[in-house]
Design an enzyme around this catalytic site. Structure first.
Site, PDB file in Angstrom:
ATOM      1  N   LYS A  16      -1.796  18.543 -11.226  1.00 32.34           N
ATOM      2  CA  LYS A  16      -1.672  19.739 -12.060  1.00 32.34           C
ATOM      3  C   LYS A  16      -0.279  19.817 -12.694  1.00 32.34           C
ATOM      4  O   LYS A  16       0.035  19.013 -13.542  1.00 32.34           O
ATOM      5  CB  LYS A  16      -2.014  20.971 -11.211  1.00 32.34           C
ATOM      6  CG  LYS A  16      -3.327  20.835 -10.423  1.00 32.34           C
ATOM      7  CD  LYS A  16      -4.565  20.890 -11.309  1.00 32.34           C
ATOM      8  CE  LYS A  16      -5.865  20.541 -10.595  1.00 32.34           C
ATOM      9  NZ  LYS A  16      -6.199  21.319  -9.433  1.00 32.34           N
ATOM     10  N   TYR A  74      -9.302  26.644  -2.489  1.00 35.32           N
ATOM     11  CA  TYR A  74      -9.944  25.691  -3.393  1.00 35.32           C
ATOM     12  C   TYR A  74     -11.342  25.336  -2.864  1.00 35.32           C
ATOM     13  O   TYR A  74     -11.482  24.895  -1.708  1.00 35.32           O
ATOM     14  CB  TYR A  74      -9.037  24.461  -3.433  1.00 35.32           C
ATOM     15  CG  TYR A  74      -9.445  23.352  -4.349  1.00 35.32           C
ATOM     16  CD1 TYR A  74      -9.542  23.553  -5.709  1.00 35.32           C
ATOM     17  CD2 TYR A  74      -9.688  22.073  -3.844  1.00 35.32           C
ATOM     18  CE1 TYR A  74      -9.899  22.515  -6.547  1.00 35.32           C
ATOM     19  CE2 TYR A  74     -10.028  21.023  -4.679  1.00 35.32           C
ATOM     20  CZ  TYR A  74     -10.144  21.261  -6.037  1.00 35.32           C
ATOM     21  OH  TYR A  74     -10.483  20.230  -6.863  1.00 35.32           O
ATOM     22  N   ARG A 131       0.819  -1.222   0.000  1.00 33.64           N
ATOM     23  CA  ARG A 131       0.000   0.000   0.000  1.00 33.64           C
ATOM     24  C   ARG A 131       0.851   1.270   0.000  1.00 33.64           C
ATOM     25  O   ARG A 131       0.444   2.290  -0.550  1.00 33.64           O
ATOM     26  CB  ARG A 131      -0.948  -0.013   1.204  1.00 33.64           C
ATOM     27  CG  ARG A 131      -2.088   0.986   1.068  1.00 33.64           C
ATOM     28  CD  ARG A 131      -3.221   0.675   2.022  1.00 33.64           C
ATOM     29  NE  ARG A 131      -2.740   0.588   3.381  1.00 33.64           N
ATOM     30  CZ  ARG A 131      -3.144  -0.307   4.289  1.00 33.64           C
ATOM     31  NH1 ARG A 131      -4.060  -1.189   3.975  1.00 33.64           N
ATOM     32  NH2 ARG A 131      -2.640  -0.319   5.497  1.00 33.64           N
ATOM     33  N   ASP A 148      -1.711  25.352   0.655  1.00 32.32           N
ATOM     34  CA  ASP A 148      -1.923  24.614  -0.596  1.00 32.32           C
ATOM     35  C   ASP A 148      -1.028  25.289  -1.633  1.00 32.32           C
ATOM     36  O   ASP A 148      -1.219  26.460  -1.973  1.00 32.32           O
ATOM     37  CB  ASP A 148      -3.408  24.698  -0.993  1.00 32.32           C
ATOM     38  CG  ASP A 148      -3.722  23.942  -2.301  1.00 32.32           C
ATOM     39  OD1 ASP A 148      -2.831  23.852  -3.172  1.00 32.32           O
ATOM     40  OD2 ASP A 148      -4.860  23.477  -2.445  1.00 32.32           O
TER      41      ASP A 148
HETATM   42  C1  LIG Z   1      -7.047  20.773  -8.304  1.00 30.16           C
HETATM   43  C2  LIG Z   1      -6.715  21.349  -6.992  1.00 30.16           C
HETATM   44  C3  LIG Z   1      -6.800  20.586  -5.839  1.00 30.16           C
HETATM   45  C4  LIG Z   1      -7.318  19.166  -5.840  1.00 30.16           C
HETATM   46  O1  LIG Z   1      -6.563  18.310  -6.601  1.00 30.16           O
HETATM   47  P1  LIG Z   1      -7.214  16.946  -7.180  1.00 30.16           P
HETATM   48  O2  LIG Z   1      -6.036  16.150  -7.562  1.00 30.16           O
HETATM   49  O3  LIG Z   1      -8.088  17.379  -8.320  1.00 30.16           O
HETATM   50  O4  LIG Z   1      -8.003  16.337  -6.081  1.00 30.16           O
HETATM   51  C5  LIG Z   1      -6.417  21.159  -4.655  1.00 30.16           C
HETATM   52  N1  LIG Z   1      -5.999  22.430  -4.592  1.00 30.16           N
HETATM   53  C6  LIG Z   1      -5.932  23.202  -5.687  1.00 30.16           C
HETATM   54  C7  LIG Z   1      -5.456  24.596  -5.573  1.00 30.16           C
HETATM   55  C8  LIG Z   1      -6.293  22.695  -6.921  1.00 30.16           C
HETATM   56  O5  LIG Z   1      -6.234  23.474  -7.991  1.00 30.16           O
END
Ligand SMILES: *Cc1c(COP(=O)(O)O)cnc(C)c1O
Length: 393
Positions: free
Chosen positions: A211, A115, A62, A186
């Site tokens: 991203k 977000y 895992r 974040d």
């Molecule tokens: C897309 C995004 C997330 C979440 O990511 P996922 O992989 O889609 O769950 C979190 N924070 C920000 C700023 C984002 O743009």
């Protein structure tokens, strides 16, 4: 001599040489497995002992094997951290940060520009667990005055998710630490390549690797990176309890994607600035939200704290949200969709509801469109935007 980050990103996770042939593949293979076999009980005990000593020694699939360790190293190099917990999505990484660092009775202060799904996490899970959440306006509210005796975490996203407002992270970190509070950021926007919250005072950085790290819109991935051992132990413990796991193939794809970050990111940034320069000439565009753009109010903070930019920008249009819909539909090179950080251009019609409760937003009644500027020719993107702007009612 320490190499530049661009160099390190290419050499992390080189496959070891096979002692018999003296060769190794350039690309680390995706090591897929659900569990490990041990040669003897003694070998198993040794592995457990190494883990007790703080090594990333694995006894079960895992947690992943070599491919995952290499990807953790990538995130640690990017963010300048010493510990990394991988997660199957950015949202899962956010969950690890909240549930690892907060307990029933605790309070967390959340920036109002984060977000959107974080607010849903609050409603769907944190409320029921008795974790108190309140929202603040970065740069406007007196954060020190909002800290309560039970405040354990300040959670921010800089720049903000829809309007890209820069937050003064060093100032916020000072307030947090004076009050014994952890600062979590974040950092999906910066992805460690153009912005490094841990170096600016944050205790934990959360990244949606989906991203710019992966960079090709072909996988979901998250990471939580920390620099303090005790904080990291709480994150690991939450991750272990939740049972998240990432497929080796996704880890491999992310490793493959990150190798070209040093050419992708500056090209996204150059294209976005060209698009900004065009948009600034159009009467339909009232305001551009992009901290690398010289007129953005966050530009000075961006110059101070960031080493580059990316393809994200939003625009405020001189029309209602409804009237902007034909503009979005008329775009041909921009896919209508959420997410960003892949090679391609995307457009999001921002729901006015998502901007409510967001103090930085002052253009009530006007449309906001978020664009991810991809790696297409900037000239083609500009021509597409020019024709589509003609469709505003
Ligand atoms: C897309 C995004 C997330 C979440 O990511 P996922 O992989 O889609 O769950 C979190 N924070 C920000 C700023 C984002 O743009």
């Amino acid at each position: 001599m320490a190499h530049h980050l661009d160099t390190r990103l290419l050499h992390i996770g080189s496959a070891p040489f096979d002692p018999a042939s003296g060769t190794a593949p350039v690309s680390l293979p995706a090591v897929r497995t659900s569990t490990l076999r041990f040669e003897s009980l003694n070998a198993l005990e040794k592995t457990i002992a190494r883990r007790m000593d703080g090594e990333r020694a694995i006894t079960y699939g895992r947690s992943g094997l070599d491919t995952h360790r290499a990807l953790e190293d990538v995130f640690m190099q990017l963010e300048g951290g010493t510990y990394c917990v991988l997660a199957p999505s950015g949202m899962a990484a956010i969950n690890i940060a909240f549930l690892g660092l907060l307990q029933t009775g605790d309070h967390v202060l959340v920036a109002d520009c984060v977000y959107g799904p974080v607010r849903n996490l609050d409603r769907a899970l944190l409320k029921g667990l008795g974790i108190e959440v309140s929202y603040f306006a970065p740069g406007q509210d007196d954060v020190a005055a909002l800290i309560q005796p039970n405040t354990k975490v300040i959670y921010v996203e800089s720049p903000g998710s829809l309007l890209f407002e820069m937050i003064d992270l060093p100032a916020l970190a000072e307030i947090a630490h004076e009050n014994g509070v952890l600062l979590v950021a974040d950092n999906t926007w910066g992805s460690g390549y153009i912005y490094r919250p841990l170096a600016l005072g944050a205790d934990v950085s959360v990244v949606a690797g989906t991203k710019y790290v992966a960079g090709h819109s072909d996988l979901m991935l998250g990471a939580v990176i920390a620099k303090d051992e005790k904080v990291a132990a709480r994150l690991h413990s939450a991750q272990y309890a939740m049972g998240n796991s990432i497929s080796a193939d996704d880890a491999w794809l992310a490793l493959r994607g990150v190798r070209t970050m040093s050419v992708r990111m500056p090209q996204h940034a150059r294209n976005a600035l060209e698009v900004c320069a065009f948009l600034a000439t159009r009467p339909e565009v009232l305001r551009i939200f992009h901290p690398a753009w010289h007129k953005d109010p966050g530009h000075a903070l961006w110059q101070r704290d960031c080493t580059g930019s990316n393809g994200m920008l939003s625009i405020e249009l001189a029309c209602t949200p409804e009237a902007a819909k034909p503009f979005v539909d008329a775009l041909t090179l921009f896919g209508i969709g959420f997410s960003w950080g892949g090679f391609e251009s995307l457009v999001q019609w921002v729901d006015p509801g998502a901007l409510a409760g967001h103090a930085y937003w002052t253009g009530k009644g006007h449309a906001v469109i978020r664009l991810h500027i991809g790696l297409e020719s900037a000239q083609d993107l500009i021509e597409d935007l020019a024709q589509a702007l003609g469709h505003i009612k």
